[in-house]
Enzyme design. Structure first.
Site: not given
Length: 231
Positions: A9-10, A48, A75, A130, A140
């Site tokens: 994640d970023g 990301e 994501d 999420h 995250d």
């Protein structure tokens, strides 16, 4: 040969602004390696991509001449569609131009990703962010933490290790800058005060982070905590 999962994640505060990334590497379904870092001036899409790039680099470094199987979970549809829907191939055919004849953004990271995927057999799976996925949620949280650190940094960095090994000496956090590791420098286990375990130190720092009203206050509390645990 080992098989790998890479959960990434970023995060970015401002977009552009200070950003962070995180990759959780799982080897053979059990061993974990964390690759996290950030950039003081970046975008969410760059973070990301950086999460996947740095995670794959770590895996390639571990495996050497082998070409391990890696399932990447992200994501970011920007990332997964580029590989799965032929965007990357089209950009290359068009001289790194989009269908609208515009320059492809983040070309440096895309080219680096193409290079590292020659060393690993990677496939890319999109996961909804999420949405209760434990590893996506963990990535995250780590990425957001790194984006907070990036507010005081002057350069891009990468840290490789486990969660405790990424808790730096709080004295390194100042208004002027941050003594975080340089790019691709591996972080070693920090020394704790006599009688204070690394687990206890990490837990205390997390408690302070949850209670801090803003990041400058968090930095002050870290400094106070450091003084409290030393004899």
């Amino acid at each position: 040969m080992a098989t790998y999962e890479l959960h990434t994640d970023g995060a970015c505060k401002g977009n552009p602004g200070p950003g962070g990334f995180a990759g959780i590497i799982i080897r053979d379904g059990r061993d974990r390696i964390y690759a996290t870092g950030g950039d003081p001036k970046t975008t969410n899409n760059r973070m990301e991509l950086a999460a996947v790039l740095e995670g794959l680099k770590v895996i390639a470094d571990i495996e050497g001449e082998n070409r391990p199987r890696v399932e990447v979970y992200s994501d970011s549809q920007y990332l997964t569609k580029a590989f799965n829907d032929g965007w990357l191939a089209g950009w290359q055919r068009n001289g790194w131009k989009t269908a609208q004849k515009k320059e492809v953004l983040n070309r440096d990271l895309w080219e680096a990703l193409l290079e590292v995927t020659k060393k690993v057999d990677a496939s890319f799976t999109w996961v909804r962010g999420h949405d209760g996925n434990p590893l996506n949620e963990e990535a995250d949280r780590l990425a957001v933490r790194e984006s907070q650190f990036a507010r005081t940094c002057s350069d891009y960095w990468l840290s490789v290790g486990n969660p405790r090994s990424m808790v730096e000496d709080p004295s390194g956090l100042t208004e002027e800058g941050d003594n975080r590791p340089s790019s691709r420098q591996e972080v070693q286990e920090p020394a704790a005060s006599p009688g204070i375990s690394a687990e206890a130190l990490f837990s205390a720092i997390l408690d302070e982070a949850e209670n801090a009203s803003d990041f400058p206050d968090f930095k002050r509390r870290l400094a106070m905590l450091r003084n409290e645990i030393r004899p």
